[in-house]
Design a protein around this motif. Structure first.
Motif, mmCIF file in Angstrom:
data_model
loop_
_atom_site.group_PDB
_atom_site.id
_atom_site.type_symbol
_atom_site.label_atom_id
_atom_site.label_comp_id
_atom_site.label_asym_id
_atom_site.label_seq_id
_atom_site.Cartn_x
_atom_site.Cartn_y
_atom_site.Cartn_z
ATOM 1 N N ARG A 94 41.227 53.548 34.186
ATOM 2 C CA ARG A 94 39.916 53.514 33.553
ATOM 3 C C ARG A 94 39.298 52.125 33.705
ATOM 4 O O ARG A 94 39.990 51.156 34.016
ATOM 5 C CB ARG A 94 40.022 53.904 32.074
ATOM 6 C CG ARG A 94 40.568 55.301 31.853
ATOM 7 C CD ARG A 94 40.753 55.611 30.377
ATOM 8 N NE ARG A 94 39.484 55.624 29.671
ATOM 9 C CZ ARG A 94 39.390 55.776 28.351
ATOM 10 N NH1 ARG A 94 40.486 55.901 27.609
ATOM 11 N NH2 ARG A 94 38.205 55.783 27.765
ATOM 12 N N SER A 95 37.987 52.054 33.469
ATOM 13 C CA SER A 95 37.254 50.803 33.672
ATOM 14 C C SER A 95 36.432 50.469 32.443
ATOM 15 O O SER A 95 36.114 51.336 31.629
ATOM 16 C CB SER A 95 36.324 50.916 34.896
ATOM 17 O OG SER A 95 37.045 51.274 36.046
ATOM 18 N N LEU A 96 36.082 49.205 32.342
ATOM 19 C CA LEU A 96 35.140 48.777 31.317
ATOM 20 C C LEU A 96 33.719 49.154 31.740
ATOM 21 O O LEU A 96 33.442 49.350 32.923
ATOM 22 C CB LEU A 96 35.216 47.266 31.114
ATOM 23 C CG LEU A 96 36.481 46.699 30.470
ATOM 24 C CD1 LEU A 96 36.471 45.174 30.579
ATOM 25 C CD2 LEU A 96 36.598 47.124 29.025
ATOM 26 N N PHE A 149 49.735 45.475 30.430
ATOM 27 C CA PHE A 149 48.826 46.606 30.312
ATOM 28 C C PHE A 149 47.882 46.378 29.134
ATOM 29 O O PHE A 149 48.280 45.847 28.095
ATOM 30 C CB PHE A 149 49.603 47.907 30.083
ATOM 31 C CG PHE A 149 50.135 48.536 31.348
ATOM 32 C CD1 PHE A 149 49.272 49.026 32.309
ATOM 33 C CD2 PHE A 149 51.499 48.646 31.555
ATOM 34 C CE1 PHE A 149 49.759 49.604 33.469
ATOM 35 C CE2 PHE A 149 51.996 49.233 32.700
ATOM 36 C CZ PHE A 149 51.128 49.710 33.675
ATOM 37 N N LEU A 150 46.642 46.812 29.291
ATOM 38 C CA LEU A 150 45.670 46.745 28.200
ATOM 39 C C LEU A 150 45.745 48.036 27.387
ATOM 40 O O LEU A 150 45.779 49.128 27.950
ATOM 41 C CB LEU A 150 44.263 46.565 28.759
ATOM 42 C CG LEU A 150 43.150 46.329 27.734
ATOM 43 C CD1 LEU A 150 43.276 44.926 27.135
ATOM 44 C CD2 LEU A 150 41.778 46.501 28.382
ATOM 45 N N LYS A 151 45.802 47.894 26.066
ATOM 46 C CA LYS A 151 45.785 49.083 25.211
ATOM 47 C C LYS A 151 44.400 49.749 25.279
ATOM 48 O O LYS A 151 43.385 49.084 25.393
ATOM 49 C CB LYS A 151 46.093 48.703 23.764
ATOM 50 C CG LYS A 151 47.543 48.367 23.507
ATOM 51 C CD LYS A 151 47.745 47.872 22.079
ATOM 52 C CE LYS A 151 47.473 48.967 21.054
ATOM 53 N NZ LYS A 151 48.524 49.997 21.045
ATOM 54 N N LYS A 187 37.028 49.758 24.436
ATOM 55 C CA LYS A 187 35.746 50.222 23.915
ATOM 56 C C LYS A 187 34.631 49.196 24.041
ATOM 57 O O LYS A 187 33.496 49.536 24.372
ATOM 58 C CB LYS A 187 35.907 50.639 22.449
ATOM 59 C CG LYS A 187 36.797 51.853 22.249
ATOM 60 C CD LYS A 187 36.879 52.234 20.775
ATOM 61 C CE LYS A 187 37.746 53.461 20.584
ATOM 62 N NZ LYS A 187 37.826 53.860 19.149
ATOM 63 N N LEU A 188 34.929 47.935 23.753
ATOM 64 C CA LEU A 188 33.889 46.908 23.802
ATOM 65 C C LEU A 188 33.474 46.669 25.250
ATOM 66 O O LEU A 188 34.318 46.400 26.104
ATOM 67 C CB LEU A 188 34.403 45.606 23.183
ATOM 68 C CG LEU A 188 33.363 44.495 23.038
ATOM 69 C CD1 LEU A 188 32.341 44.851 21.965
ATOM 70 C CD2 LEU A 188 34.033 43.173 22.710
ATOM 71 N N PRO A 189 32.166 46.751 25.573
ATOM 72 C CA PRO A 189 31.728 46.518 26.958
ATOM 73 C C PRO A 189 32.065 45.109 27.426
ATOM 74 O O PRO A 189 32.259 44.195 26.625
ATOM 75 C CB PRO A 189 30.208 46.731 26.878
ATOM 76 C CG PRO A 189 29.977 47.529 25.650
ATOM 77 C CD PRO A 189 31.053 47.136 24.685
ATOM 78 N N ALA A 190 32.145 44.936 28.734
ATOM 79 C CA ALA A 190 32.344 43.606 29.306
ATOM 80 C C ALA A 190 31.185 42.709 28.880
ATOM 81 O O ALA A 190 30.016 43.065 29.041
ATOM 82 C CB ALA A 190 32.425 43.689 30.827
ATOM 83 N N GLN A 191 31.493 41.549 28.327
ATOM 84 C CA GLN A 191 30.474 40.703 27.706
ATOM 85 C C GLN A 191 29.799 39.744 28.672
ATOM 86 O O GLN A 191 28.742 39.193 28.365
ATOM 87 C CB GLN A 191 31.096 39.911 26.551
ATOM 88 C CG GLN A 191 31.629 40.765 25.416
ATOM 89 C CD GLN A 191 30.530 41.544 24.718
ATOM 90 O OE1 GLN A 191 29.626 40.980 24.116
ATOM 91 N NE2 GLN A 191 30.598 42.865 24.808
ATOM 92 N N LEU A 230 28.620 50.679 22.590
ATOM 93 C CA LEU A 230 27.493 50.046 23.252
ATOM 94 C C LEU A 230 26.780 49.127 22.280
ATOM 95 O O LEU A 230 26.458 49.507 21.164
ATOM 96 C CB LEU A 230 26.519 51.107 23.775
ATOM 97 C CG LEU A 230 27.100 52.048 24.834
ATOM 98 C CD1 LEU A 230 26.025 53.002 25.316
ATOM 99 C CD2 LEU A 230 27.672 51.275 25.992
ATOM 100 N N VAL A 231 26.510 47.925 22.724
ATOM 101 C CA VAL A 231 25.777 46.968 21.904
ATOM 102 C C VAL A 231 24.302 47.165 22.181
ATOM 103 O O VAL A 231 23.827 46.916 23.280
ATOM 104 C CB VAL A 231 26.199 45.519 22.235
ATOM 105 C CG1 VAL A 231 25.428 44.540 21.388
ATOM 106 C CG2 VAL A 231 27.688 45.366 22.032
#
Length: 542
Positions: free
Chosen positions: A282-284, A397-399, A404-408, A511-512
Motif C-alpha cells: 500500500r501507499s501513502l 515495517f510500517l504499521k 492514514k495521515l497523508p504525506a506532509q 485527509l487534511v
C-alpha cells in the motif's frame, strides 16, 4: 540578518552579566533557568538558528568559557571584557555568595524561628516553605513522559495540549520549571543532549539498562555448523529451547552428511513471519491541492534549489497530527520486542516499499528509492522531502495505523522565476536557503504544474515584506518571466509523483481539509502593494 546580529550582541551582554554573577559558573540548564527568571522569556535559540544552549555558547568564545567537571558536568563561566573586569574581581572576592545561594537566603533567614518550633515539626516555617508538586500533577507528568522523552523547551506546549492548561509550577511555589522538576527527581531525569535538556522517566532508563544486560541465547558451536551454510542461517533464527535442542542434535550429526540432508528439510523449515498489520503493498496519499490565489502559512523543510524544494503547511491540526504520529511511532518502535517484530526480510526490501526508519532517535515514514548494496538503501522521507542513505538493518515495517495521515511534504517551485544562467548557481541556492531558514513564511499559491506547487514566498516578519523572487532577481541570480516553467529538477526526479497516490485514492485516509488558506485581508494590508511587488500579478480577487 542585521536584526539577528543585533539580537546576538544583546544576548552576549545578558549572558556575560549572568555568568559573571555566578562565581562557580552555571550549567547550561541553570543558564536557561537564570535567563528565564531575569528576562521573563526563554533563550532565543530558534530565532538565532541554534538547537541547544550549548551550541549557542560555543558561538560566543569571547564571552563564555566552556569547561567540564570530573563527573562530566558542563560548566559555563564568563570571560570579562574591559567594562566588566571590576565586577568580575568583586565577585571573585565573595565568599561563595552566588545566585544559587542567594536563592536559598530566605530559607536561612527563618532558621532561628524554625529552631524555636523544632519540637513541633508541623509548625516549622522551613518545611512549610518547601514547595511540593501535588500527586495529581506528578501523575500528569508521568503520563506525559510515558509515551516518549520530551525536551524541556517543549514541556509547556505538550502539557497544555495534553491537559488543557500550562504546567502550573508557579502555582505551587516554584520559581522555575527546572526547580519543579528537581522536586520529582525520584522518577524524572533531566539529561543534557545536543538538542537541549531532555526529560526522561527514570523507570524507562532502568528498563533500557535491563534490556542491555539480558544475555543472548547461546548458539551451537560454530565448528559444528561451519560445513552447512543453510543450517547456520536457520540456527540464527532459533529462539525457543526446543529448536535449540534440535540444532544441537543436528550439530552432533553433521559428521554424517547423508543423515543431515534428510533431516534438514523436515526438522528446520523456519521463516520470518510478517505481522498482519504490516504495510506491504500500500501507499501513502498526498495532501489535497490548495486553491489558486489563496494565502497559506508554510515552512520550507528541504531545499535543493529555488525551483525544487519541499514545504510543510503551517496549522495547528496538521502540525499536531504529524507530531503525534512521530511520538507514537517512537514509543512503539523504541521497545526492542516490538521493533524486532517488524524487522523487514531481504525479500521485502525493494524500491517503492513503504516502511519506517530511525534517524537521530526519531522514527520517520520513508519509501525505499533504491537498493545500493547488501547493507545500504536510499530512502525518501515522505513527510520532509529529503533523500537519505541508511543501513538496511535500520528499516522496519510500517504499521497500517500509521498509513492514514497523508504525506506532509509538498513539492514546490518558486513561481515565475528561472535561473539567470541556465542553471541555479550555488550562491543562488545558498541565498534562497538563508531566506527560508527557521521562518514561517506566507505562500501565495499560483498553480500546480505536473503535480508541483508553484507559489510566491513572502517573509512578513520584517518591517517591509520581502518577496523571494524579487530578491533573487535584484541579486542577478534569477529572471522573472511572468509564467511558470516546469521545474527541470522535478522532471528528472520527483519521488512523490513516483510513490505517493493523489489525494482521495487511499482508503480510510485522514485527509487534511484545505482550510489552512488564510484570509487575505489579515495578511496583506494593501492588495495593490502586493500586486505591484509581484510585478503586476493579479493575485487578489477584490
Amino acid at each position: 540578518m542585521a536584526k539577528q546580529a543585533q539580537l546576538m550582541e544583546l544576548l552576549k551582554k545578558e549572558v556575560r552579566a549572568m555568568l559573571i554573577a555566578a562565581k562557580e559558573g552555571l550549567t547550561p540548564a541553570e543558564l536557561e533557568e537564570q535567563y528565564m527568571a531575569m528576562v521573563c522569556r526563554p533563550l532565543p535559540l530558534q530565532d538565532l538558528g541554534f538547537q541547544s544552549t550549548l551550541e549557542l555558547v560555543t558561538h560566543m568564545p569571547e564571552v563564555v568559557r566552556v569547561s567540564s567537571c570530573k563527573n562530566g558536568t558542563v560548566i559555563l563561566k564568563a570571560i570579562a571584557d574591559d567594562t566588566t573586569k571590576g565586577i568580575a574581581k568583586l565577585v571573585a572576592c565573595q565568599k561563595g555568595r552566588t545566585w544559587k545561594t542567594w536563592r536559598r537566603t530566605p530559607l536561612k533567614a527563618n532558621a532561628a524561628s524554625s529552631s524555636k518550633n523544632s519540637k513541633n515539626p508541623q509548625c516549622s516555617p522551613l518545611k512549610a516553605k518547601t514547595p511540593v508538586l501535588p500527586a495529581t500533577v506528578k501523575a500528569e507528568l508521568q503520563d506525559l513522559l510515558s509515551s516518549s522523552p520530551l525536551l524541556l523547551q517543549d514541556l509547556d506546549k505538550a502539557f497544555l495540549r495534553c491537559f488543557g492548561r500550562p504546567f502550573p509550577y508557579r502555582h505551587y511555589g516554584f520559581s522555575s520549571v527546572l526547580e519543579a522538576l528537581r522536586s520529582v527527581s525520584d522518577f524524572i531525569v533531566v539529561e543534557q543532549t545536543k538538542a537541549g535538556s531532555l526529560l526522561v522517566l527514570r523507570q524507562v532508563l532502568a528498563n533500557e539498562a535491563e534490556q542491555e544486560e539480558v544475555p543472548q541465547a547461546e548458539m551451537p558451536p560454530l565448528e559444528a555448523i561451519c560445513e552447512a551454510d543453510d543450517f547456520y542461517q536457520a540456527a540464527l533464527l532459533m529462539k525457543c529451547e526446543s529448536v535449540e535442542t534440535q540444532a544441537a542434535d543436528l550439530g552432533d550429526r553433521l559428521k554424517q552428511p547423508q543423515d543431515f540432508q534428510q533431516l534438514l528439510p523436515n526438522k528446520l523449515t523456519l521463516t520470518l513471519e510478517i505481522p498482519p498489520d504490516a504495510v506491504q503493498d500500500r501507499s501513502l496519499c498526498s495532501l489535497p491541492p490548495l486553491k489558486r490565489k489563496c494565502l497559506v502559512g508554510v515552512v520550507v523543510e528541504f531545499v535543493i534549489s529555488p525551483t525544487q524544494f519541499y514545504v510543510h503547511i503551517c496549522g495547528r491540526e496538521a502540525s499536531y497530527k504529524l507530531q503525534d504520529l512521530m511520538f507514537e511511532m517512537r514509543h512503539l518502535y523504541s521497545h526492542k520486542l516490538a521493533s524486532d517484530k517488524y524487522i523487514m526480510p531481504d525479500s521485502a526490501v525493494r524500491p517503492g516499499q513503504l516502511c519506517c526508519v530511525m534517524l537521530s532517535k526519531w522514527w520517520y515514514r520513508v519509501i525505499i528509492h533504491r537498493v545500493i548494496s547488501d547493507q545500504e538503501v536510499e530512502v525518501f522521507c515522505a513527510d520532509y522531502g529529503n533523500l537519505q542513505i541508511v543501513q538496511k538493518s535500520w528499516l522496519r515495517f510500517l504499521k497500517c495505523r500509521y498509513l492514514k495521515l497523508p504525506a506532509q511534504a509538498i513539492p514546490c517551485s518558486l513561481a515565475w522565476v528561472k535561473p539567470a544562467e541556465g542553471t541555479w548557481s550555488p550562491a543562488a541556492t545558498l541565498l534562497f536557503k538563508k531566506l527560508c531558514l527557521f521562518k514561517e513564511l506566507v505562500g501565495i499559491v499560483d498553480e500546480y504544474v505536473d503535480g508541483v506547487l508553484h507559489l510566491f514566498l513572502c517573509d512578513t516578519s520584517t518591517k517591509e515584506d520581502v518577496y523571494f523572487h524579487s530578491v533573487l532577481r535584484d541579486m542577478g541570480y534569477a529572471d522573472v518571466c511572468g509564467e511558470n516553467i516546469p521545474s527541470q529538477e522535478f522532471k528528472e526526479l520527483n519521488p512523490l509523483a513516483l510513490y505517493i497516490q493523489p489525494s482521495g485514492k487511499q482508503e480510510n485516509a485522514e485527509l487534511v481539509e484545505p482550510d489552512l488558506c488564510l484570509q487575505q485581508e489579515s495578511l496583506v494590508a494593501d492588495s495593490e502593494t502586493t500586486a505591484s511587488a509581484l510585478d503586476g500579478a493579479e493575485l487578489c480577487d477584490q
